[in-house]
Design an enzyme around this catalytic site. Structure first.
Site, mmCIF file in Angstrom:
data_model
loop_
_atom_site.group_PDB
_atom_site.id
_atom_site.type_symbol
_atom_site.label_atom_id
_atom_site.label_comp_id
_atom_site.label_asym_id
_atom_site.label_seq_id
_atom_site.Cartn_x
_atom_site.Cartn_y
_atom_site.Cartn_z
ATOM 1 N N SER A 165 0.809 -1.224 0.000
ATOM 2 C CA SER A 165 0.000 0.000 0.000
ATOM 3 C C SER A 165 0.844 1.277 0.000
ATOM 4 C CB SER A 165 -0.942 0.015 1.212
ATOM 5 O OG SER A 165 -0.214 0.127 2.409
ATOM 6 N N LYS B 77 0.601 4.463 6.825
ATOM 7 C CA LYS B 77 0.115 5.197 5.644
ATOM 8 C C LYS B 77 0.698 6.612 5.692
ATOM 9 C CE LYS B 77 -2.885 1.817 4.806
ATOM 10 N NZ LYS B 77 -2.687 0.853 3.702
#
EC number: 3.4.21.89
Length: 550
Positions: A160, A256
């Site tokens: 990701s 993230k």
């Protein structure tokens, strides 16, 4: 304040249990029996009587570390009274206050005093073993202190954040970046996050044995918070929607990029991110990626492409006229280069249609086309919006003190905040909204929230799906990559898996969160630390030998 008040209550309870189960033993050691009830000092006396380092007492009541040290002290005390068989040690570890109380109230409990000069060979060997076990225990305790209170290792198992952070990168996370979050489950097994073991895909994750005692809990508290996450920071946080663990600090860890902070407005337009109406700022080390669909006349050499570009999640489907390739993470530059390959007929970025709910496309080989399939595991946030990964928002990120309007339209946006993150009783009955039993059309936000999105935009389970990340879920920020191994984790999103494992030496000991394209390597710092550690150990042993000779 609630944290330290609750913590003090736990300390007093433990001290009372310690006093009730050992006061006679303290009296037999020549001390006032009331001292057995005094926190810290009771263990100080045990350390003094058993001739062990007194400063260990400082760790007696620390979260997670404390239970280990208390067990060590209890073992010292029982051995001091001659209770040192395997069974007696096991009872001391498993049923500490019960077994110590049994010894305390028995008539034959007396201090076992032995002069070092008259120890048998067997007793000397036993003493050496105990010294070794003590060294190992202290090493575990020291590592636990570093893990719990300073920094924590963290692995990257998914793509990701490619290509900023690679699958197989191992990072050290600084727990003090945004203030230190105090442990909320103080009774836990060191080094384990949420569970002791995984029972497998067929089992219910909620039934997996927990690595912590959920009943012993402390409220959220953060100390020395001199800064908060800023836009573009890479942040490690606990997954907000984790339904397995009720303890915030035991939920699964995610990493993230923080693309928007409290008070910002976020929007995705055709796969491009806008914050407060402006295009996002791209840092030097940030490589944004998107999904591309390639149509070819013949098969591509995927292993060769992987060797050239590294991470390359791809699904390959053979059709009647050639092949279709679903590339889930290509930068604009990589896509431009792949498009020049002679096999490529068409390479097109995949953009989800506007005003359509989050869907997934799966290849229908028979029809040589992509068909829509509703993907219930990837429901967009909030669930009542016709948004998707590429057309998202505008959405305002809640800020502490904001007064938001509550109605049937806005409730999906704020219901998790009210009920789960800020721990209120929320009810929606007959079109009316009740918070803690009172009907209301407004709610005041109690903490700041953040929007965390992966750099690999079309292969990232992020805030577009699970929503805002509360401040209380923030763990810290990555400091540096201490190890990187290609091929360590299987990529379930790709039909191609690299053969073997390979260490990426060029990524090791490089700072993670600087935003610079070419990061400085800190190999020399690691070498100095190792040299000092082993050098100190060598010279300390040499000095002891010289001392004995003199």
């Amino acid at each position: 304040m609630n944290y330290f008040l609750t913590y003090t209550v736990y300390v007093l309870i433990l001290s009372v249990l310690m006093g009730i189960s050992t006061w006679k033993l303290f009296k037999k050691m020549g001390y006032n029996p009331l001292l057995a009830f005094v926190p810290f000092y009771n263990y100080f006396i045990i350390q003094k009587e058993t001739k062990h380092p007194k400063w260990w007492v400082a760790m007696a009541y620390l979260p997670i570390v404390g239970p280990i040290m208390m067990t060590v002290f209890h073992l010292f005390l029982m051995k001091h009274f001659g209770k040192s068989s395997f069974t007696q040690k096991l009872l001391t570890v498993v049923l500490p206050f019960i077994y110590m109380a049994f010894v305390n109230y028995s008539k034959d409990a007396e201090v076992e005093a032995k002069d070092e000069l008259y120890l048998t060979e067997e007793e000397k060997n036993e003493k050496k073993k105990e010294s070794f076990v003590g060294s190992v225990t202290f090493a575990v305790v020291f590592a636990t202190i570093v893990h719990v209170f300073i920094t924590q290792p963290f692995g990257i198992p998914t793509g990701s954040m490619e290509r900023t952070l690679l699958v197989g990168d191992f990072l050290f996370v600084n727990k003090w970046s945004y203030g230190y979050r105090m442990p909320m489950r103080p009774l836990a097994i060191p080094f384990l996050q949420g569970t002791i073991m995984d029972t497998g895909e067929k089992g219910n994750p909620k039934d997996d044995p927990k690595s912590y005692v959920d009943a012993v809990k402390l409220p959220y508290s953060r100390i020395f918070q001199f800064s908060k996450p800023k836009k573009n920071d890479i942040v490690v946080f606990n997954y907000p929607r984790d339904s397995v663990h009720t303890a915030i600090d035991r939920k699964d860890s995610y990493v993230k990029r923080c693309v928007a902070v409290a008070g910002d407005v976020i929007e995705m337009k055709a796969g491009r991110l806008f914050v407060n109406g402006k295009p996002e700022t791209i840092l030097g080390d940030q490589q944004i990626q998107h999904k591309f669909i390639a149509t070819t006349g013949s098969q591509l050499d995927i292993p060769a492409l992987y060797r050239q570009y590294g991470f390359l999640p791809v699904q390959e489907i053979q059709t009647e006229t050639g092949y279709l390739y679903d590339f889930q993470g290509l930068t604009d530059q990589t896509a431009k280069e792949i498009k020049q390959l002679p096999q490529i007929i068409e390479l097109k970025e995949h953009i989800w249609p506007k005003d359509s709910a989050a869907v997934s496309y799966k290849v229908n080989a028979a029809r040589d086309a992509y068909t829509k399939n509703i993907d219930t595991t990837q429901s967009i946030f909030p669930i009542n919006k016709k948004w998707n990964q590429d057309w998202y928002g505008p959405l305002k990120i809640p800020k502490k003190g904001d007064v938001v309007t509550l109605n049937q339209e806005t409730l999906p946006e704020y219901q998790w905040i009210i009920s789960e993150y800020e721990h209120n009783k929320l009810e929606n009955k007959n079109g009316k909204i009740f918070v803690n039993g009172k009907e209301t059309s407004q709610y005041t936000i109690q903490q700041d929230y953040y929007m965390m999105i992966g750099d690999n935009r079309d292969a990232s389970l992020d805030a577009r799906f699970f929503g805002f990340v509360p401040e209380e879920n923030i763990v810290g920020s990555p400091m540096f990559t201490w190890m990187s191994v290609e091929g360590l984790f299987a990529d379930k999103s790709s039909s191609y898996q690299p053969e073997g494992k390979k260490i990426r030496w060029d990524r090791m000991f490089k700072a993670t969160n600087t935003g610079e394209a070419n990061k400085t390597s800190y190999w020399w710092v690691a070498v100095i630390i190792l040299a000092l550690f082993f050098g100190w150990d060598y010279f300390a042993k040499l000095f002891k030998k010289k001392e004995k000779v003199d």
